[in-house]
Design a protein around this motif. Structure first.
Motif, PDB file in Angstrom:
ATOM      1  N   ASN A 303      38.576 -17.590  -5.875  1.00 37.58           N
ATOM      2  CA  ASN A 303      37.628 -18.023  -4.856  1.00 37.58           C
ATOM      3  C   ASN A 303      38.059 -19.403  -4.350  1.00 37.58           C
ATOM      4  OD1 ASN A 303      36.020 -15.746  -5.096  1.00 37.58           O
ATOM      5  ND2 ASN A 303      34.632 -16.705  -6.562  1.00 37.58           N
ATOM      6  N   ALA A 304      37.865 -19.633  -3.068  1.00 39.08           N
ATOM      7  CA  ALA A 304      38.269 -20.910  -2.464  1.00 39.08           C
ATOM      8  C   ALA A 304      37.232 -21.980  -2.789  1.00 39.08           C
ATOM      9  CB  ALA A 304      38.452 -20.752  -0.963  1.00 39.08           C
ATOM     10  N   ASP A 305      37.214 -22.375  -4.067  1.00 38.26           N
ATOM     11  CA  ASP A 305      36.292 -23.388  -4.570  1.00 38.26           C
ATOM     12  C   ASP A 305      37.107 -24.623  -4.927  1.00 38.26           C
ATOM     13  OD1 ASP A 305      34.367 -21.301  -4.537  1.00 38.26           O
ATOM     14  OD2 ASP A 305      34.901 -20.747  -6.597  1.00 38.26           O
ATOM     15  N   PHE A 306      36.883 -25.722  -4.240  1.00 38.92           N
ATOM     16  CA  PHE A 306      37.621 -26.942  -4.556  1.00 38.92           C
ATOM     17  C   PHE A 306      36.912 -28.133  -3.908  1.00 38.92           C
ATOM     18  CE2 PHE A 306      39.520 -24.884  -0.856  1.00 38.92           C
ATOM     19  CZ  PHE A 306      39.571 -25.895   0.088  1.00 38.92           C
ATOM     20  N   ILE A 307      37.321 -29.312  -4.332  1.00 39.63           N
ATOM     21  CA  ILE A 307      36.748 -30.530  -3.768  1.00 39.63           C
ATOM     22  C   ILE A 307      37.868 -31.419  -3.250  1.00 39.63           C
ATOM     23  CG2 ILE A 307      34.707 -30.458  -5.234  1.00 39.63           C
ATOM     24  CD1 ILE A 307      35.969 -32.558  -7.021  1.00 39.63           C
ATOM     25  N   VAL A 308      37.537 -32.259  -2.309  1.00 42.99           N
ATOM     26  CA  VAL A 308      38.467 -33.232  -1.742  1.00 42.99           C
ATOM     27  C   VAL A 308      37.902 -34.613  -2.066  1.00 42.99           C
ATOM     28  CG1 VAL A 308      39.623 -34.056   0.338  1.00 42.99           C
ATOM     29  CG2 VAL A 308      39.041 -31.624   0.119  1.00 42.99           C
ATOM     30  N   VAL A 309      38.677 -35.428  -2.772  1.00 39.55           N
ATOM     31  CA  VAL A 309      38.197 -36.745  -3.202  1.00 39.55           C
ATOM     32  C   VAL A 309      39.115 -37.831  -2.703  1.00 39.55           C
ATOM     33  CG1 VAL A 309      37.112 -35.757  -5.252  1.00 39.55           C
ATOM     34  CG2 VAL A 309      39.427 -36.689  -5.426  1.00 39.55           C
ATOM     35  N   ASP A 310      38.596 -39.053  -2.697  1.00 39.06           N
ATOM     36  CA  ASP A 310      39.361 -40.171  -2.147  1.00 39.06           C
ATOM     37  C   ASP A 310      40.469 -40.640  -3.069  1.00 39.06           C
ATOM     38  OD1 ASP A 310      37.549 -41.280  -4.039  1.00 39.06           O
ATOM     39  OD2 ASP A 310      37.745 -43.245  -3.096  1.00 39.06           O
ATOM     40  N   SER A 311      40.249 -40.518  -4.401  1.00 40.44           N
ATOM     41  CA  SER A 311      41.237 -41.014  -5.354  1.00 40.44           C
ATOM     42  C   SER A 311      40.961 -40.388  -6.715  1.00 40.44           C
ATOM     43  CB  SER A 311      41.153 -42.543  -5.466  1.00 40.44           C
ATOM     44  OG  SER A 311      39.933 -42.918  -6.092  1.00 40.44           O
ATOM     45  N   LEU A 312      41.875 -40.607  -7.648  1.00 39.75           N
ATOM     46  CA  LEU A 312      41.699 -40.107  -9.003  1.00 39.75           C
ATOM     47  C   LEU A 312      41.242 -41.210  -9.952  1.00 39.75           C
ATOM     48  CD1 LEU A 312      44.730 -37.668  -9.405  1.00 39.75           C
ATOM     49  CD2 LEU A 312      42.417 -37.215  -8.576  1.00 39.75           C
ATOM     50  N   HIS A 313      40.812 -42.324  -9.405  1.00 40.40           N
ATOM     51  CA  HIS A 313      40.208 -43.360 -10.246  1.00 40.40           C
ATOM     52  C   HIS A 313      38.741 -43.583  -9.884  1.00 40.40           C
ATOM     53  CE1 HIS A 313      41.387 -45.797  -6.695  1.00 40.40           C
ATOM     54  NE2 HIS A 313      40.319 -46.517  -6.998  1.00 40.40           N
ATOM     55  N   ARG A 314      38.309 -42.971  -8.761  1.00 42.48           N
ATOM     56  CA  ARG A 314      36.920 -43.144  -8.328  1.00 42.48           C
ATOM     57  C   ARG A 314      36.223 -41.804  -8.153  1.00 42.48           C
ATOM     58  NH1 ARG A 314      36.340 -47.448  -3.636  1.00 42.48           N
ATOM     59  NH2 ARG A 314      37.694 -45.959  -2.592  1.00 42.48           N
ATOM     60  N   PHE A 315      36.961 -40.789  -7.728  1.00 40.69           N
ATOM     61  CA  PHE A 315      36.435 -39.444  -7.492  1.00 40.69           C
ATOM     62  C   PHE A 315      35.247 -39.461  -6.518  1.00 40.69           C
ATOM     63  CE2 PHE A 315      38.485 -38.758 -11.698  1.00 40.69           C
ATOM     64  CZ  PHE A 315      39.375 -37.767 -11.314  1.00 40.69           C
TER      65      PHE A 315
END
Length: 569
Positions: A303-315
């Motif tokens: 399933n096309a389930d995902f998130i887009v985040v600004d960085s991997l230190h703040r999420f």
């Protein structure tokens, strides 16, 4: 075909790469390992000078839904803003009050949201309300993914008949069972871990958790209290623990979700220097696989389930997708707005609200009902009393004694000594109000009453004066459940919980406005110093916790199963 480009985080293979997720009809068709300028969805100057990151959605592996005070669909709207797309949900409180019909109502409401709910079949039975046939009915449903927490761990060790029957039902439907065994001694741990239980949400320390992992249990690390959470983080230092760890909230109030949820907890662990992939494995992968929640893990064909985040230190979550549909979009945020509470209006609106459903028939009280008479042979001016010592923001309590003033033959609370009156009132009028004293709230004025009181959910209240206590309790009764905050003889704020006396059926935004008002009163009018007064209050009458509690029969030592006199002399 739709496309989203960025830095793809492949958690299971421990890698990151520029790429594009291609999806249509709710499924991921392809994941390209290269990116062209035309494929970039977010311009470089929209958020930062780097591409955003794409990863599977976060998961709460153990959530007490009722403690969010929100309907499933409204909880989901808030969770989307933090990139949480799935949760293993406990509904013990609803089953104790409304039985099977209450849980089915929650399941029906949850279907209105694309969120991946994995409901438990509560394992705590209530005669005449929720019984074994109800457990089997729930376990047979696809949306029920597991048997709920077995709270009485001695029954597991002793192979108690009802517990063994519950395990047999879970095995029949191929669903795991949750456990709760805080600080279980080594002598009994092997026996406990040899049972059908596969998780533990009650570890009291790093050492306790590590012993359980070594015996094969999966550990749900609670994230709600920062100090407690940090103490468990060294578990991530051991590579062999990776598949045995899951992050969970246990308890999170719905109004607080927009300020950070599982995403913030993952960020704290990574900022503390722990391996990013092990942390994300616990926050994303393990709970999906353990509970078979069905959410996609960013593979072709998922399933096309995902998130887009600004960085991997703040999420900081920019977008949340479920089955190819964007259910939360905050890509218009400026750099200065990152880190602020999320705007839930950017989440997909719920299609329908939860319908009110309740079982509440409490009787209004008066000041005489909650008086504590001094001893006839004691002093006319003061009395020695037993006091419940609330341990900071913890659910555990201890016993202490204190000399309190006597007026007109009744023992009174003392603000100076931080000894306030606590009152327990039956939600169904089955017992007379019970009063005692509690130390630790550091409340200077007023009273709080609420109908959330584990595990029977009677009305529990604490206050500086009898007058404010009575008004707070009667306000909750007039609403058939909720919370009431009273100061100087006036109701300053109240929230109605018209589903089981536990949940608001209002949209998130309306509930949040009411909640913020109560928070303002506790800080600025009542001057309460502890961080989580409502949480402490909800557990003040929980006789499943083996400490000193207020019970329908009076002040009670749960560990020794003995009543304690309030007035000692």
């Amino acid at each position: 075909m739709k496309k989203v480009s960025g830095i793809i985080v492949d958690i299971e293979n421990r890698r990151q790469f520029p790429g594009t997720v291609c999806f249509e009809k709710g499924k991921i068709v392809d994941i390209l390992h290269e990116v062209s300028e035309n494929d970039i969805v977010y311009p470089d100057d929209a958020i930062s000078d780097q591409l955003p990151y794409i990863l599977p959605g976060f998961v709460d592996s153990h959530l007490y839904l009722e403690m969010t005070n929100l309907s499933p669909a409204e909880y989901a709207r808030a969770a989307f803003s933090q990139g949480v797309i799935a949760a293993a949900v406990s509904t013990n409180d609803t089953s104790a009050i409304l039985g099977l019909k209450g849980i089915l109502a929650l399941l029906e409401n949850a279907k209105k949201s694309p969120f991946y709910f994995g409901f438990s079949a509560p394992a705590t039975l209530s005669k005449g309300i929720y019984e074994l046939p109800d457990v089997e009915k729930l376990l047979s449903l696809p949306e029920v993914t597991h048997l709920g927490v077995i709270e009485n761990f001695p029954d597991v060790i002793l192979h108690e008949t009802t517990v063994e029957t519950l395990f047999a039902l879970a095995k029949k439907y191929g669903k795991p069972a949750d456990g709760f065994a805080p600080g279980l001694s080594s002598a009994h741990l092997s026996e406990y871990c040899a049972s059908y239980i596969s998780t533990d949400c009650g570890s009291v320390s790093y050492e306790d958790a590590q012993k359980k992992i070594e015996q094969g249990l999966a550990i749900q690390i609670p994230t709600r209290i920062s100090e407690e959470y940090k103490s468990f983080l060294p578990l991530f230092d051991i590579a062999s623990n990776t598949s045995h760890l899951m992050l969970c909230s246990n308890i999170i109030y719905g109004a607080n979700i927009p300020s950070g949820y599982i995403n913030r907890s993952a960020a704290k662990a990574i900022e503390s220097g722990y391996d990013i992939y092990r942390v994300l494995q616990a926050a994303v992968i393990n709970p999906v696989k353990h509970y078979k929640l069905g959410s996609g893990l960013l593979h072709r064909g998922d399933n096309a389930d995902f998130i887009v985040v600004d960085s991997l230190h703040r999420f900081e979550v920019l977008r949340t997708y479920i089955k190819g549909t964007c259910v939360y979009d905050a890509t218009d945020l400026s750099e200065s707005e990152l880190g602020a509470p999320a705007d839930i209006s950017k989440s997909m609106p719920a299609k329908t609200s939860l319908k009110p459903l309740n079982q509440f028939s409490a009787h209004a009280i008066n000041a005489e009902d909650i008086q504590i008479r001094a001893s006839a042979t004691g002093s006319e001016t003061e009395a020695l009393v037993t006091v419940i010592e609330a341990m900071g923001d913890e659910t555990c309590t201890i016993k202490r004694t204190e000399h309190l003033p006597v007026k007109n033959g009744c023992v009174c609370q003392s603000i100076e000594k931080d000894c306030l009156k606590a009152v327990l009132v039956s939600r169904n009028g089955t017992f007379k109000p019970v009063s005692a004293f509690v130390h630790g709230f550091k409340m200077k004025k007023g009273a709080i009453a609420l109908s959330i009181s584990h595990d029977e959910h009677n009305i529990i209240a604490v206050g500086t004066t009898d007058e404010d206590l009575v008004l707070a309790v009667n306000t909750v009764i007039s609403m058939n459940g909720g919370t009431a905050y009273v100061t100087d003889g006036k109701v300053g704020a109240q929230i109605q919980f018209d589903f089981a006396g536990l949940l608001s059926t209002k949209p998130f935004e309306e509930y949040k406005t009411e909640y913020d008002k109560t928070a303002d009163i506790t800080r600025n009018q009542m001057e309460i110093k502890i961080k989580r007064p409502v949480r402490v209050l909800t557990y003040l009458a929980d006789t499943n916790v083996p400490t000193i509690k207020l019970s329908p029969r009076g002040l009670f030592n749960v560990a020794t199963q003995e009543l304690i006199p309030v007035v000692v002399g």
